[in-house]
Design a protein around this motif. Structure first.
Motif, short mmCIF file in Angstrom:
data_model
loop_
_atom_site.label_atom_id
_atom_site.label_comp_id
_atom_site.label_asym_id
_atom_site.label_seq_id
_atom_site.Cartn_x
_atom_site.Cartn_y
_atom_site.Cartn_z
N ASN A 29 0.89 -1.17 0.00
CA ASN A 29 0.00 0.00 0.00
C ASN A 29 0.93 1.23 0.00
OD1 ASN A 29 -1.22 1.84 2.66
ND2 ASN A 29 -2.20 1.90 0.66
N VAL A 30 0.92 1.96 -1.09
CA VAL A 30 1.83 3.10 -1.23
C VAL A 30 1.00 4.37 -1.28
CG1 VAL A 30 3.51 4.23 -2.73
CG2 VAL A 30 3.62 1.76 -2.37
N THR A 31 1.36 5.34 -0.46
CA THR A 31 0.62 6.61 -0.43
C THR A 31 1.60 7.78 -0.43
OG1 THR A 31 0.60 6.56 1.98
CG2 THR A 31 -1.34 5.68 0.88
N GLY A 32 1.10 8.90 -0.90
CA GLY A 32 1.81 10.17 -0.73
C GLY A 32 2.96 10.43 -1.68
N LEU A 33 3.12 9.61 -2.72
CA LEU A 33 4.19 9.91 -3.66
C LEU A 33 3.83 11.17 -4.44
CD1 LEU A 33 4.90 6.34 -5.13
CD2 LEU A 33 6.47 7.72 -3.75
#
Lengths: 418, 152
Positions: A188-192
């Motif tokens: 779960n990748v966020t905020g890039l």
């Protein structure tokens, strides 16, 4: 300065909440504004107001006085993903607002015009819930790529026939994604986010009262995403670990060359045709997400993660054909067709990035009341299906997966001349 | 390949449509420069249209394409008016005299050279003919332009 521009663009992205994602010509919108979109995106050789900031900047030189435009679009994508041995799963309902605001004016009575605008260049995204992951458990696939541009533009009338324009794009992009976060090695990748610059040069030549030709060149925007966070699922035991520094490299918004011609067979009709080449092959190859600085101790060798997405997109040809008819002083109607080749290869299709629609049909109108224009257009992208034909491998986890995608978009804009 | 053929056909249709050239220009509007129009008004008791434009402004091009090309408009302007065309870039002094900076815009003078009405924007042929009637009939003495358009 960079921070100020970044803040402005970030604010625009927030305005576009809850999200901003689409996929039309690859990740680009087919046109900006209800006039261009109503004509299928055929706008390179067509006089424009503020929307020239997002189209052919040379058209800004046709500005008469001052004009301000505010509008946007609402996009509703419909997608379906079918993984091998599973039934199809529909995308969750999504309605993405895509804002546009611009101002343009001629500088006195000189040959110079300038303008500035902020607009959604494009993006893409999916939201599949309750899709089975590789272990057969309920999970999710979610992605959201959003790209806004702030575009100061100047244009100059070289002669009564030849106009030139240049736009400096300050872009701000964000990416979030879920890749089966409940499964082992799920993420779960966020905020890039990334700030980027690019430029567009445009020219238009009016051959006579009936014919015009135009062209644009847009440089690529290199996006170096950082400031993100990744939650990586180690499975039973360690569970989900947060990596506090996530980055994404090798994701680029492509360079583009456009050529257009417009023709007025009568005083009421305007026909336009554009051809564009979009260099996705150089822009989207292997996109790599890296993560470091885990919040808790992790097994040796997992201090730094590297997740490659092999995409290898192909260059794209886009053809746009539009027609406009002026019924009277108040009503103008438009129609258009847009075809953009699918840039996604069969053997690397990833349901997180399904920019596969090809055929678009559009219709729209303008209602003019005094110094005000009210523009509206509808755009339908016909369904396209694609199956990943690559061999199963760690870098091609979606072998055999089929994705279908269509979408509807409503465009609207209000302009005031003063 | 099939798609390319379809687009080739569409392009051919567009080109073929070029043979359809639209209405005849009937000689066009007899535009004068502003000093020549003033001199002509000394000899002819006609109202004058002073038309302010820029050669690059697309709405001015709209006027040329949609309205000034129409035989009825040409006839009406050439018969009942003196028509002065002012390029605001080249003839800024005339623009300053009339405080005109918007394009396209229109200032009407009566036969005595006095300004009686001004307006701006793009007018289609029928609405422009109505505007000419508003001035030539001196309806401006009793009605606003909006009232005149509504037929009050």
């Amino acid at each position: 300065m960079k921070k100020v521009l970044g803040a402005l663009l970030a604010m625009a992205l927030v305005m576009a909440a809850p999200g901003l994602a689409l996929a039309t010509n690859g990740m680009n919108m087919i046109g900006t504004g209800a006039v261009s979109s109503g004509m299928g995106g055929a706008d390179v050789a067509v006089p424009a107001g503020c929307t020239a900031i997002a189209g052919n900047p040379a058209q800004l030189a046709t500005t008469c006085n001052r004009v301000v435009s505010v509008g946007g679009a609402l996009l509703n994508p419909q997608m379906d993903v079918t993984m091998p041995g599973q039934s199809g799963v529909d995308n969750e309902f999504q309605l993405f607002p895509l804002p546009f605001a611009g101002y343009a004016q001629r500088i006195g009575t000189s040959r110079w015009s300038w303008g500035v605008g902020i607009f959604a260049q494009g993006g893409m995204g999916v939201d599949f819930q309750n899709v089975k992951n590789f272990s057969g458990a309920d999970d999710s696939l979610y992605s959201q790529v959003a790209f806004m541009r702030l575009a100061p533009t100047v244009a100059y009338n070289v002669t009564n026939h030849l106009t030139l324009g240049v736009t400096a794009f300050a872009g701000y992009a964000t990416i979030d994604y879920d890749f089966f976060p409940n499964g082992v090695q799920g993420q779960n990748v966020t905020g890039l986010s990334s700030f980027t610059i690019a430029g567009r040069f445009g020219a238009n030549y009016q051959i006579n009262d009936q014919w015009s030709v135009g062209a644009t060149y847009t440089s690529e925007s290199s996006l170096d995403f950082d400031d993100g966070e990744m939650r990586f699922n180690f499975g039973p035991g360690l569970g989900k670990v947060t990596y506090r520094d996530a980055k994404m490299d090798n994701f680029t918004w492509p360079r583009q060359v456009e050529f257009g011609v417009s023709f007025r067979p009568t005083t009421k009709w305007l026909l336009a045709f554009d051809v564009s080449w979009v260099n996705w092959a150089a822009a989207i190859q292997t996109v790599t997400v890296t993560a470091s600085n885990p919040s808790t101790p992790v097994p040796a060798g997992y201090e730094n993660l590297s997740v490659p997405f092999i995409m290898d997109w192909k260059d794209q040809w886009v053809f746009a054909l539009g027609a406009q008819y002026e019924i009277n002083d108040m009503w103008t109607v438009r129609g258009g067709y847009n075809y953009g080749q699918n840039p996604v290869p069969d053997n690397t299709l990833n349901p997180l990035f399904p920019a596969i629609v090809e055929h678009h049909l559009t219709a729209g109108f303008t209602f003019t009341y005094g110094d005000w224009d009210f523009d509206f257009a509808l755009e339908h992208a016909f369904s396209n299906s694609q199956t990943n034909t690559g061999a199963p491998s760690p870098t091609n986890p979606f072998a055999g997966t089929e994705v279908s995608h269509y979408q509807n978009t409503a465009h609207f804009m209000v302009s005031w001349r003063f | 390949m099939r798609r390319l053929k379809i687009f080739g056909l569409m392009l051919a249709l567009v080109l073929a449509a070029g043979l359809w050239a639209g209405p005849a220009l009937a000689g066009g509007v007899k535009w004068l420069d502003y000093p020549a129009a003033v001199a002509a008004q000394q000899k002819q008791a006609k109202p004058m249209l002073v038309y302010f434009h820029l050669p690059y402004c697309y709405r001015c091009k709209d006027m040329k394409r949609k309205t000034y090309s129409q035989p009825e408009v040409i006839s009406r302007l050439n018969t009942d008016f003196l028509a002065a065309k002012v390029d605001l870039e080249q003839e800024s002094a005339v623009g300053e005299k009339f405080q005109a900076e918007y394009t396209p815009s229109y200032v009407f003078l009566d036969a005595g050279g006095k300004e009686v009405f001004r307006t701006k924007g793009v007018f289609g042929p029928q609405r422009f003919l109505k505007l000419l009637s508003y001035v030539s009939s001196k309806a401006y003495q009793g009605k606003t332009w909006d009232q005149y358009q509504q037929g009050d």
